[in-house]
Design a protein around this motif. Structure first.
Motif, mmCIF file in Angstrom:
data_model
loop_
_atom_site.group_PDB
_atom_site.id
_atom_site.type_symbol
_atom_site.label_atom_id
_atom_site.label_comp_id
_atom_site.label_asym_id
_atom_site.label_seq_id
_atom_site.Cartn_x
_atom_site.Cartn_y
_atom_site.Cartn_z
ATOM 1 N N ARG A 112 -6.429 2.027 -9.453
ATOM 2 C CA ARG A 112 -6.022 3.306 -8.897
ATOM 3 C C ARG A 112 -6.080 3.206 -7.372
ATOM 4 O O ARG A 112 -6.682 2.271 -6.836
ATOM 5 C CB ARG A 112 -6.958 4.407 -9.402
ATOM 6 C CG ARG A 112 -6.955 4.517 -10.929
ATOM 7 C CD ARG A 112 -8.143 5.305 -11.443
ATOM 8 N NE ARG A 112 -8.175 5.304 -12.914
ATOM 9 C CZ ARG A 112 -9.239 5.662 -13.629
ATOM 10 N NH1 ARG A 112 -10.357 6.062 -13.012
ATOM 11 N NH2 ARG A 112 -9.195 5.633 -14.944
ATOM 12 N N PRO A 113 -5.466 4.162 -6.649
ATOM 13 C CA PRO A 113 -5.451 4.055 -5.181
ATOM 14 C C PRO A 113 -6.829 3.910 -4.552
ATOM 15 O O PRO A 113 -7.005 3.136 -3.602
ATOM 16 C CB PRO A 113 -4.770 5.373 -4.760
ATOM 17 C CG PRO A 113 -3.877 5.702 -5.907
ATOM 18 C CD PRO A 113 -4.622 5.263 -7.138
ATOM 19 N N ASN A 114 -7.838 4.611 -5.056
ATOM 20 C CA ASN A 114 -9.171 4.526 -4.466
ATOM 21 C C ASN A 114 -9.924 3.270 -4.890
ATOM 22 O O ASN A 114 -11.043 3.034 -4.437
ATOM 23 C CB ASN A 114 -9.994 5.771 -4.825
ATOM 24 C CG ASN A 114 -10.175 5.957 -6.331
ATOM 25 O OD1 ASN A 114 -9.247 5.693 -7.093
ATOM 26 N ND2 ASN A 114 -11.333 6.418 -6.743
ATOM 27 N N ARG A 136 7.166 -2.784 -4.900
ATOM 28 C CA ARG A 136 6.006 -3.633 -4.605
ATOM 29 C C ARG A 136 6.289 -5.132 -4.679
ATOM 30 O O ARG A 136 5.879 -5.877 -3.786
ATOM 31 C CB ARG A 136 4.855 -3.262 -5.548
ATOM 32 C CG ARG A 136 4.143 -1.976 -5.163
ATOM 33 C CD ARG A 136 3.131 -1.572 -6.212
ATOM 34 N NE ARG A 136 2.607 -0.241 -5.951
ATOM 35 C CZ ARG A 136 1.924 0.468 -6.844
ATOM 36 N NH1 ARG A 136 1.692 -0.038 -8.050
ATOM 37 N NH2 ARG A 136 1.473 1.660 -6.534
ATOM 38 N N PRO A 146 -7.661 5.305 3.782
ATOM 39 C CA PRO A 146 -8.047 5.910 2.498
ATOM 40 C C PRO A 146 -8.826 7.194 2.707
ATOM 41 O O PRO A 146 -9.510 7.362 3.725
ATOM 42 C CB PRO A 146 -8.945 4.831 1.855
ATOM 43 C CG PRO A 146 -8.604 3.569 2.557
ATOM 44 C CD PRO A 146 -8.209 3.960 3.948
ATOM 45 N N ASP A 155 0.813 -1.219 0.000
ATOM 46 C CA ASP A 155 0.000 0.000 0.000
ATOM 47 C C ASP A 155 0.845 1.267 0.000
ATOM 48 O O ASP A 155 0.475 2.269 -0.616
ATOM 49 C CB ASP A 155 -0.937 0.014 1.216
ATOM 50 C CG ASP A 155 -2.191 -0.816 0.987
ATOM 51 O OD1 ASP A 155 -2.396 -1.295 -0.141
ATOM 52 O OD2 ASP A 155 -2.970 -0.997 1.946
ATOM 53 N N THR A 156 1.970 1.250 0.721
ATOM 54 C CA THR A 156 2.798 2.451 0.823
ATOM 55 C C THR A 156 4.072 2.341 -0.018
ATOM 56 O O THR A 156 4.959 3.187 0.095
ATOM 57 C CB THR A 156 3.192 2.703 2.293
ATOM 58 O OG1 THR A 156 3.847 1.527 2.811
ATOM 59 C CG2 THR A 156 1.962 3.001 3.132
ATOM 60 N N ARG A 208 -8.207 0.138 -4.909
ATOM 61 C CA ARG A 208 -7.358 -1.008 -4.588
ATOM 62 C C ARG A 208 -8.064 -2.066 -3.749
ATOM 63 O O ARG A 208 -7.891 -3.265 -3.993
ATOM 64 C CB ARG A 208 -6.079 -0.544 -3.889
ATOM 65 C CG ARG A 208 -6.280 0.022 -2.491
ATOM 66 C CD ARG A 208 -5.011 0.651 -1.959
ATOM 67 N NE ARG A 208 -5.198 1.117 -0.589
ATOM 68 C CZ ARG A 208 -4.409 2.002 0.009
ATOM 69 N NH1 ARG A 208 -3.396 2.515 -0.652
ATOM 70 N NH2 ARG A 208 -4.633 2.379 1.256
#
Length: 406
Positions: free
Chosen positions: A341-343, A144, A204, A137-138, A345
């Motif tokens: 995208r991040p939102n 990754r 998030p 995640d970070t 995941r």
């Protein structure tokens, strides 16, 4: 120039946090995986003691796999609403309940209660199987694959922790075999939950601020997501099918229980030991090549499995199967993380695991019947069309990506 330097500095800072999270999650994986190992190692024995029909002795293992499958989508929803760490801690609660419920089942002599405990163990497994995504995640895109690999290293120690717990506690509460083991199982989950508190993953942003992203169906139709899921499904389902069938097949071929146990130990070592280098290999040679190598090794394992029934054939096949799973599954997980995208995941990762572990559940329920009715060779033969189909999709996806970049 300053903007570029700032971006590099941000990536380095993010990867420092990602490295810390990956190390913490690797330790947590060892403890949480040990909790699951206790259930898997004892379930069929307890099933034999408690089941009204001895033919149902392995049902708790299948219930565990069913819980693993059913837990994936709710976990994604919880991670999105409550944050990754809070969702994983709900999994910890399931791990504690597993031990307590299974202990009560042994004390009461209840097969039904024991199966309920097995389902909760599956819920916990759904949580700790998602640690690999939490570690990323970070992380930067380059780090990754290594983050995923580091977490899976914990799987090496999970088998040791769980097995040793069973060995040292199985007779501590006479005459209730494994009752003390299940109390220890609950304590493992509690300790894992304490370690998990050290994970630092930002929650998030509110859904109203970023939206839910693209519809899941739209993402699922993307070629790269299809390729990632195909590789994950082929690797996990075929590995589970061969691994589940192999010990009984070895007994049927007049090998000893000790020989069968050692074969599984070589397999587990093959599954997790390469994690020390898999992320580095992906960074150097690319995810497509390493995932493809993993699929090729699974095929090689099936070829060896069909070539003979000596101890060497079984052990070599199981070891190669483990290494092939490691390369293909870490590769597939890395590809999934490039699809959202991040939102998006949480829902995308949960949907991927739902598909992967769903096929694993089907394989778990069917492997015994396939072996009993058609033999060990038939189990190996099933591997070819499934893995070759995934390999074909992988080649197609790589060719399509190459055309787009030209």
């Amino acid at each position: 120039m300053s903007a570029l330097a700032g971006a590099v500095e941000d990536a380095d800072a993010g990867d420092r946090l990602a490295r810390r999270n990956a190390l913490v999650l690797a330790v947590t994986q060892a403890l949480a995986g040990g909790n699951s190992t206790v259930l898997v190692a004892t379930a069929s024995i307890v099933g034999t003691m408690l089941a009204p029909d001895k033919g149902l002795a392995t049902l708790p293992v299948s219930m565990y796999v069913l819980g693993l499958w059913l837990g994936t989508l709710p976990l994604g929803v919880l991670a999105r609403r409550l944050g990754r760490r809070n969702a994983l801690q709900i999994g910890t609660v399931c791990g504690v309940l597993t031990g307590l419920i299974c202990c009560v089942a042994v004390l009461q002599g209840s097969f039904l209660i024991f199966n309920i405990g097995a389902v909760f163990s599956g819920f916990y497994a759904a949580a700790h199987n998602s640690y690999r995504f939490a570690a990323a995640d970070t992380a930067s895109e380059a780090f990754r694959p290594k983050a995923v690999s580091w977490v899976l290293v914990g799987g090496i120690f999970a088998g040791i922790v769980g097995a040793q717990l069973v060995i040292f506690t199985k007779d501590l509460w006479p005459p209730y075999l494994f009752a003390a083991s299940y109390i220890g199982q609950a304590l493992l989950a509690l300790v894992a939950g304490g370690v998990l508190m050290l994970v630092n993953i930002p929650k998030p942003p509110p859904r109203s601020a970023v939206g839910d992203g693209r519809p899941l169906l739209e993402i699922a139709r993307e070629p790269r997501f299809i390729v990632a899921v195909a590789c994950g499904v082929a690797a996990y389902s075929m590995m589970n099918m061969m691994m589940t069938s192999a010990p009984l097949a070895m007994i049927m071929c007049n090998h000893s229980v000790t020989d069968a146990t050692l074969g599984i130990q070589w397999h587990v070592l093959g599954m997790y030991a390469p994690s020390f280098i898999t992320g580095t290999l992906i960074a150097r040679f690319g995810v497509t090549r390493i995932a493809g190598l993993g699929l090729a090794l699974i095929i090689a394992a099936a070829v060896i499995g069909m070539a003979g029934i000596s101890l060497w054939h079984f052990w070599s096949a199981l070891a190669l199967l483990g290494v092939g799973w490691n390369f293909a599954f870490i590769g597939a997980s890395t590809m999934v993380m490039a699809c959202h995208r991040p939102n998006e995941r949480n829902k995308v990762q949960a949907f991927n695991d739902f598909l992967v572990f769903g096929t694993m559940a089907v394989g778990s329920f069917s492997s015994g019947q396939l072996l009993a009715n058609f033999g060990w060779s038939a189990v190996n033969e099933v591997v070819f069309p499934v893995v070759l189909a995934a390999a074909a999709l992988l080649v197609w996806g790589a060719a399509r990506q190459q055309v787009r970049t030209v």
